[in-house]
Design an enzyme around this catalytic site. Structure first.
Site, PDB file in Angstrom:
ATOM      1  N   ASP A 131      68.219  59.129  17.489  1.00  0.00           N
ATOM      2  CA  ASP A 131      68.245  60.021  18.643  1.00  0.00           C
ATOM      3  C   ASP A 131      68.675  61.387  18.098  1.00  0.00           C
ATOM      4  O   ASP A 131      69.239  61.459  17.004  1.00  0.00           O
ATOM      5  CB  ASP A 131      69.281  59.454  19.629  1.00  0.00           C
ATOM      6  CG  ASP A 131      69.793  60.483  20.602  1.00  0.00           C
ATOM      7  OD1 ASP A 131      68.977  61.024  21.348  1.00  0.00           O
ATOM      8  OD2 ASP A 131      71.022  60.736  20.637  1.00  0.00           O
ATOM      9  N   ASP A 324      73.527  57.640  20.955  1.00  0.00           N
ATOM     10  CA  ASP A 324      74.878  57.805  21.499  1.00  0.00           C
ATOM     11  C   ASP A 324      74.942  57.839  23.034  1.00  0.00           C
ATOM     12  O   ASP A 324      75.980  57.534  23.600  1.00  0.00           O
ATOM     13  CB  ASP A 324      75.504  59.106  20.969  1.00  0.00           C
ATOM     14  CG  ASP A 324      74.886  60.324  21.620  1.00  0.00           C
ATOM     15  OD1 ASP A 324      73.647  60.334  21.772  1.00  0.00           O
ATOM     16  OD2 ASP A 324      75.623  61.242  21.995  1.00  0.00           O
ATOM     17  N   ASP A 328      70.337  56.134  25.841  1.00  0.00           N
ATOM     18  CA  ASP A 328      69.933  55.432  24.622  1.00  0.00           C
ATOM     19  C   ASP A 328      70.214  53.936  24.692  1.00  0.00           C
ATOM     20  O   ASP A 328      69.772  53.180  23.826  1.00  0.00           O
ATOM     21  CB  ASP A 328      70.687  55.995  23.404  1.00  0.00           C
ATOM     22  CG  ASP A 328      70.287  57.418  23.096  1.00  0.00           C
ATOM     23  OD1 ASP A 328      69.126  57.758  23.351  1.00  0.00           O
ATOM     24  OD2 ASP A 328      71.138  58.186  22.630  1.00  0.00           O
TER      25      ASP A 328
HETATM   26  P1  ADP Z   1      68.294  63.327  23.597  1.00  0.00           P
HETATM   27  O1  ADP Z   1      67.244  62.269  23.621  1.00  0.00           O
HETATM   28  O2  ADP Z   1      67.954  64.405  22.582  1.00  0.00           O
HETATM   29  O3  ADP Z   1      69.668  62.784  23.368  1.00  0.00           O
HETATM   30  P2  ADP Z   1      68.413  63.501  26.529  1.00  0.00           P
HETATM   31  O4  ADP Z   1      67.455  62.384  26.753  1.00  0.00           O
HETATM   32  O5  ADP Z   1      69.826  63.278  26.888  1.00  0.00           O
HETATM   33  O6  ADP Z   1      68.273  64.082  25.020  1.00  0.00           O
HETATM   34  O7  ADP Z   1      67.904  64.746  27.365  1.00  0.00           O
HETATM   35  C1  ADP Z   1      66.566  65.190  27.263  1.00  0.00           C
HETATM   36  C2  ADP Z   1      66.410  66.540  27.849  1.00  0.00           C
HETATM   37  O8  ADP Z   1      66.600  66.450  29.260  1.00  0.00           O
HETATM   38  C3  ADP Z   1      67.405  67.554  27.357  1.00  0.00           C
HETATM   39  O9  ADP Z   1      66.968  68.186  26.177  1.00  0.00           O
HETATM   40  C4  ADP Z   1      67.464  68.503  28.535  1.00  0.00           C
HETATM   41  O10 ADP Z   1      66.392  69.395  28.470  1.00  0.00           O
HETATM   42  C5  ADP Z   1      67.271  67.613  29.739  1.00  0.00           C
HETATM   43  N1  ADP Z   1      68.556  67.164  30.313  1.00  0.00           N
HETATM   44  C6  ADP Z   1      69.063  65.931  30.345  1.00  0.00           C
HETATM   45  N2  ADP Z   1      70.239  65.898  30.982  1.00  0.00           N
HETATM   46  C7  ADP Z   1      70.499  67.172  31.354  1.00  0.00           C
HETATM   47  C8  ADP Z   1      71.575  67.827  32.037  1.00  0.00           C
HETATM   48  N3  ADP Z   1      72.640  67.170  32.463  1.00  0.00           N
HETATM   49  N4  ADP Z   1      71.458  69.135  32.244  1.00  0.00           N
HETATM   50  C9  ADP Z   1      70.394  69.842  31.818  1.00  0.00           C
HETATM   51  N5  ADP Z   1      69.365  69.297  31.163  1.00  0.00           N
HETATM   52  C10 ADP Z   1      69.404  67.995  30.934  1.00  0.00           C
HETATM   53 MG    MG Z   2      71.866  61.608  22.503  1.00  0.00          MG
END
Ligand code: ADP
Ligand code: MG
Length: 432
Positions: A131, A324, A328
């Site tokens: 991730d 994390d 995930d």
């Molecule tokens: P990753 O897979 O890189 O850990 P996430 O799945 O948590 O990322 O989030 C994917 C995308 O969704 C982020 O890059 C962001 O653009 C958007 N996102 C998710 N949660 C939030 C939040 N609480 N506030 C703003 N944007 C969010």
């Molecule tokens: Mg993450």
């Protein structure tokens, strides 16, 4: 805050079974059922082996006096020596002990392993999927730009985003709120819904506020152009109107830059993959610095599960996933081996088979090194024990070996195998 006497009004907007949390838990449990169970070879082997040696001993007593023309006393002596030499305790003790020492060595290095079978699986990992946010990167974002396309002041844009993010535990939310110095009044937020992998929809000052990625705004029918700035973009819409975005930048974790090089050069990992909910550009920047073989961006939690399942189908070796976040956890459970950061969400830590307490993915290299050494020592012990046993059992049946040799084949071999298991503690530092 503890509520002693006050009144709390709670309005249920969705049944628990329809909530994101329940959905994620369901995916996690389903994926966990699909996990391959490590075959406990030694237990099964002992179940077959013990009756067989007892039958052979009885046959020695019953048939040898007639076939080999030896006395009953001699036949009894050979049968007892055979039984002493055949005792399977060196296998039954040394194999679990080797895994136990492997797990202990992991703990000493800040790696929690939830069972010996995971150490076994880790030694056969061929593909690792990572991730991005909070795993490869620190997850501590800095606001680098505000793109305002409305009459609102930049501060107002930040304030709305900050208010919407107040109740979220996402790395983006925490980072935004840490960088806003002004006190934000929670009471202005009447409703708050977090959509995993997308963002937040909240009711602030009686207005519906949408904060998140482009996909979330598009889903709500709000048209928005892709922001070309380098970094993670968080878009803001008030009502049905897009008003602007903020651009955030995150930094790579310490020592992470050479992780793929080491995994491939020194530990035989064939493929490394980056899976992220963030946009393609950001994934590409990380790819340029870390040299992943493949990157997948704009993913939702269920997309990550699908990709890992495909990787599992197309690979002979095992697949590990390192992550994390809450989002995930389904993929942590569906990978052959799930690895979570110690700072990860409770649900991710729960779903994972291995936890890296220092939050440094580079520790994965140490975990693989320990797992491979454990596997090697287990194989050494099984081969050594079986070879000595076969020779001494034959010699006992033929009346060539003495009782001390039979005792050596039991206790002596057990001690040697146990001492060999302790060698796992001595893991050489590789130059990383
Ligand atoms: P990753 O897979 O890189 O850990 P996430 O799945 O948590 O990322 O989030 C994917 C995308 O969704 C982020 O890059 C962001 O653009 C958007 N996102 C998710 N949660 C939030 C939040 N609480 N506030 C703003 N944007 C969010
Ligand atoms: Mg993450």
């Amino acid at each position: 805050m503890i509520n002693f006497g006050g009144k709390i009004e709670v309005k249920v907007s969705k049944k628990y079974k329809d909530s994101t949390a329940s959905e994620i838990l369901k995916l996690t449990t389903m994926a966990r059922d699909k996990k391959s169970k490590t075959e406990n070879f030694i237990t099964r082997f002992s179940k077959v082996y013990t009756p067989i040696v007892i039958i052979v001993a009885v046959l020695i007593i019953a048939t040898f006096p007639f076939i080999l023309r030896i006395s009953l006393r001699e036949a009894l002596s050979r049968a007892f020596m055979f039984l002493v030499a055949s005792c399977p305790c060196s296998l039954v003790i040394s194999v679990p002990l080797s895994f136990f020492v492997g797990i202990g060595t992991c703990s000493k290095n800040g790696i929690v392993v939830k069972g010996s079978n995971f150490l076994d699986l880790l030694s056969n990992v061929e593909t690792i999927a990572f991730d991005k946010t909070g795993t490869i990167t620190d997850g501590v974002f800095k606001i680098i730009k505000i793109n305002n396309v409305s009459n609102l002041k930049d501060e107002d844009i930040l304030e709305y985003i900050g208010l919407a993010e107040l109740m979220s535990n996402h790395h983006i939310a925490k980072s935004i709120n840490n960088s806003i110095s002004k006190h934000l009044d929670k009471k202005r937020v009447k409703r708050h819904v977090e959509i995993a992998g997308k963002g937040i929809v909240a009711l602030i000052d009686e207005k519906e506020v949408t904060v998140g990625n482009k996909a979330l705004l598009n889903e709500k029918g709000i048209n928005v152009e892709e922001n070309e700035d380098e970094g993670t973009t968080v878009y803001l819409a008030i009502g049905n109107k897009y008003v602007g975005n903020i651009v955030l930048s995150d930094v790579l974790k310490r020592d992470v830059e050479k992780i793929n090089y080491h995994l491939k050069k020194k530990f035989g990992i064939k493929r490394s993959v980056l899976l992220t909910g963030d946009k393609e550009d950001v994934a590409k920047q990380v790819q340029n610095r870390l040299q992943f073989d493949e990157i997948y961006a704009d993913l939702l939690p269920k997309d990550k599960v699908e990709i890992v399942n495909k990787l599992k189908e197309n690979s002979k070796g095992k697949i590990a996933f390192v992550g994390d976040g809450i989002n995930d956890s389904p993929v942590l459970a569906s990978a052959d081996i799930g690895i979570s950061m110690g700072s990860g969400s409770d649900i991710a830590i729960n779903a994972a088979d291995l936890i890296l307490l220092s939050n440094q993915p580079i520790k994965l290299i140490k975990a693989i090194q320990i797992s491979k050494k454990t596997k090697r020592i287990v194989t050494e012990n099984i081969t050594f024990v079986l070879c000595v046993k076969i020779v001494v059992l034959l010699l006992s049946a033929l009346g060539i070996s003495k009782m001390w040799e039979a005792i050596f084949a039991d206790v002596g071999v057990s001690l040697i195998a146990i001492l060999n298991a302790f060698r796992i503690f001595k893991i050489k530092e590789k130059n990383i």
